[in-house]
Design a protein around this motif. Structure first.
Motif, short mmCIF file in Angstrom:
data_model
loop_
_atom_site.label_atom_id
_atom_site.label_comp_id
_atom_site.label_asym_id
_atom_site.label_seq_id
_atom_site.Cartn_x
_atom_site.Cartn_y
_atom_site.Cartn_z
N LEU A 1 0.65 -1.11 -0.16
CA LEU A 1 -0.15 0.12 0.06
C LEU A 1 0.37 0.87 -0.05
O LEU A 1 0.73 2.50 -0.81
CB LEU A 1 -0.79 -0.18 0.99
CG LEU A 1 -1.74 -1.33 1.58
CD1 LEU A 1 -2.72 -1.09 2.89
CD2 LEU A 1 -3.19 -0.78 0.47
N LYS A 2 1.91 1.67 0.63
CA LYS A 2 2.77 2.12 0.83
C LYS A 2 3.40 2.85 0.14
O LYS A 2 3.76 3.90 -0.24
CB LYS A 2 4.01 2.45 1.97
CG LYS A 2 2.95 2.39 3.57
CD LYS A 2 4.09 2.55 4.63
CE LYS A 2 3.98 2.31 5.66
NZ LYS A 2 4.85 2.60 6.60
N HIS A 3 3.88 1.53 -0.93
CA HIS A 3 4.18 1.90 -2.50
C HIS A 3 3.84 2.54 -3.15
O HIS A 3 4.09 3.71 -3.99
CB HIS A 3 4.96 0.44 -2.85
CG HIS A 3 5.28 0.29 -4.25
ND1 HIS A 3 6.89 0.83 -4.73
CD2 HIS A 3 4.96 -0.02 -5.49
CE1 HIS A 3 7.16 0.79 -6.27
NE2 HIS A 3 5.96 0.28 -6.48
N HIS A 4 2.40 1.86 -3.10
CA HIS A 4 1.19 2.86 -4.41
C HIS A 4 1.28 3.97 -4.08
O HIS A 4 0.78 4.71 -4.36
CB HIS A 4 0.29 1.69 -4.57
CG HIS A 4 0.26 0.43 -5.28
ND1 HIS A 4 1.13 0.81 -7.11
CD2 HIS A 4 0.95 -1.08 -5.11
CE1 HIS A 4 1.20 -0.72 -7.33
NE2 HIS A 4 1.15 -1.77 -6.49
N TYR A 5 0.35 4.10 -2.44
CA TYR A 5 0.12 5.37 -2.36
C TYR A 5 2.10 6.66 -2.34
O TYR A 5 1.59 7.60 -3.14
CB TYR A 5 0.18 5.48 -0.62
CG TYR A 5 -1.02 5.19 -0.01
CD1 TYR A 5 -1.85 4.71 -1.22
CD2 TYR A 5 -0.64 4.38 1.09
CE1 TYR A 5 -3.34 3.94 -0.38
CE2 TYR A 5 -2.20 3.66 1.69
CZ TYR A 5 -3.03 3.43 0.82
OH TYR A 5 -4.26 2.87 0.84
N ALA A 6 2.19 6.08 -2.19
CA ALA A 6 3.70 6.75 -2.67
C ALA A 6 3.79 7.78 -4.01
O ALA A 6 4.97 8.16 -5.39
CB ALA A 6 4.86 6.72 -2.03
N ASN A 7 3.33 6.83 -5.21
CA ASN A 7 3.83 6.54 -6.54
C ASN A 7 2.78 7.16 -7.24
O ASN A 7 2.57 7.25 -8.54
CB ASN A 7 4.39 5.25 -6.98
CG ASN A 7 6.39 5.20 -6.44
OD1 ASN A 7 6.70 5.84 -7.32
ND2 ASN A 7 5.94 4.77 -5.63
N PHE A 8 1.32 7.42 -6.68
CA PHE A 8 0.04 7.84 -7.29
C PHE A 8 0.39 8.99 -7.58
O PHE A 8 0.43 10.10 -6.99
CB PHE A 8 -0.89 7.71 -6.07
CG PHE A 8 -2.02 7.77 -6.40
CD1 PHE A 8 -2.78 7.35 -7.62
CD2 PHE A 8 -3.35 8.84 -6.12
CE1 PHE A 8 -4.24 7.53 -7.90
CE2 PHE A 8 -4.44 9.17 -6.63
CZ PHE A 8 -4.77 9.00 -7.93
N ILE A 9 -0.11 8.80 -9.12
CA ILE A 9 -0.67 10.68 -9.84
C ILE A 9 -1.74 10.84 -9.52
O ILE A 9 -2.19 10.22 -10.23
CB ILE A 9 -0.18 10.59 -10.96
CG1 ILE A 9 1.59 10.11 -10.78
CG2 ILE A 9 -0.17 12.06 -11.99
CD1 ILE A 9 2.17 9.74 -12.80
N GLU A 10 -2.18 11.94 -8.43
CA GLU A 10 -3.42 12.13 -8.54
C GLU A 10 -4.92 12.92 -9.21
O GLU A 10 -5.13 12.63 -9.59
CB GLU A 10 -3.52 13.07 -6.67
CG GLU A 10 -4.66 13.67 -6.03
CD GLU A 10 -5.35 14.15 -5.56
OE1 GLU A 10 -6.05 14.57 -4.59
OE2 GLU A 10 -3.64 14.17 -5.01
N HIS A 11 -3.60 13.66 -10.29
CA HIS A 11 -3.92 14.95 -10.99
C HIS A 11 -3.23 14.69 -12.63
O HIS A 11 -2.10 14.53 -12.64
CB HIS A 11 -4.01 15.93 -10.97
CG HIS A 11 -4.90 16.65 -9.40
ND1 HIS A 11 -6.13 16.05 -9.46
CD2 HIS A 11 -4.37 17.10 -8.66
CE1 HIS A 11 -6.67 16.85 -8.06
NE2 HIS A 11 -5.42 17.31 -7.81
N VAL A 12 -4.19 13.83 -13.39
CA VAL A 12 -3.14 13.51 -14.79
C VAL A 12 -4.46 14.26 -15.19
O VAL A 12 -5.26 14.42 -15.93
CB VAL A 12 -3.95 12.33 -14.83
CG1 VAL A 12 -3.31 11.81 -16.03
CG2 VAL A 12 -3.58 11.21 -14.05
N PRO A 13 -3.73 14.97 -16.81
CA PRO A 13 -4.49 16.30 -17.57
C PRO A 13 -5.39 15.40 -18.39
O PRO A 13 -4.97 13.80 -19.24
CB PRO A 13 -3.26 16.80 -18.20
CG PRO A 13 -1.87 16.72 -17.43
CD PRO A 13 -1.83 15.07 -16.58
#
Length: 231
Positions: free
Chosen positions: A85-97
């Motif tokens: 979970l921590k790995h994916h949270y750290a690499n999550f791009i919240e806003h994608v154009p």
């Protein structure tokens, strides 16, 4: 919408899930396996990010037996899930154009089975918190969980915790089929797993049909009882 549930019975645990995946980013729905083996005496299912669940599937395929045989199933589950979970949270791009809506890494995990001959129903939420549900005898995860909880409450008077696991299997398919009929985002085929101290058995399509036949018989008996209520 996902629904994964576990029902504790007198001599076993019934675990079940639907198989419909919703991808809001692309506006798609498609079937996928949500219920998996965890060693020989347990099963697990997940709701949320497919990327997270894929990583967890690789881990549980390799280390599922170690989770069940550990001194504390909840802590052992937590030790494996939280780093993912921590790995994916750290690499999550919240806003994608150009993308208005998409999934998130938030993921729930539910596992049930037998450890040292004793039943367990354990879940883990996106914050990494552990829940134990052996006393209540029921737990569900996924966006359809509130409806599953309500459906189970309506069947509470049948006292599944005091009945054979075969009753639990029929109750599980009845809950899932009720959600399938009431929600367009819950869909089959439905997966069922019968778990006893002897091991976890994932039902074939034909065996699921047999369980559904027992469900139909249960409903017919209820109709007959209601017809005779005011005799």
């Amino acid at each position: 919408m996902t629904v994964v549930l576990a029902i504790k019975c007198a001599n076993g645990i019934a675990m079940a899930s639907d198989s419909q995946i919703t991808d809001p980013g692309r506006g798609l729905t498609y079937p996928a396996q949500k219920l998996h083996a965890m060693g020989k005496h347990a099963a697990w299912g997940g709701s949320g990010s497919r990327a997270v669940l894929y990583d967890l599937e690789q881990i549980f395929d390799a280390e599922g037996e170690a989770v069940v045989e550990s001194n504390d199933v909840g802590h052992s589950l937590q030790a494996r899930v939280v780093p993912v979970l921590k790995h994916h949270y750290a690499n999550f791009i919240e806003h994608v154009p150009g993308q208005g809506e998409a999934g998130t890494p938030a993921t729930y995990v539910l596992t049930a089975g037998y450890a040292d001959g004793k039943p367990f129903i354990v879940d883990l939420d996106p914050n990494g918190l552990i829940g134990h549900h052996e006393e209540t005898g029921f737990q569900s995860i996924g966006s359809g969980a509130p409806m599953a909880q309500q459906a189970h409450a309506l069947l509470a008077h049948f006292q599944m915790t005091e009945r054979d696991v075969e009753y639990g299997m029929v109750a599980a398919i009845r809950v899932l089929d009720a959600l399938d009929a009431s929600s367009p985002s819950v869909g089959g085929p439905m997966d069922l797993c019968r778990i006893t101290p002897d091991g976890a058995e994932h039902l074939t399509d034909d065996e699921v049909k047999e369980v559904r036949g027992q469900r139909d018989r249960w409903i017919a008996l209820e109709h007959d009882a209601l017809d005779r209520l005011f005799d």
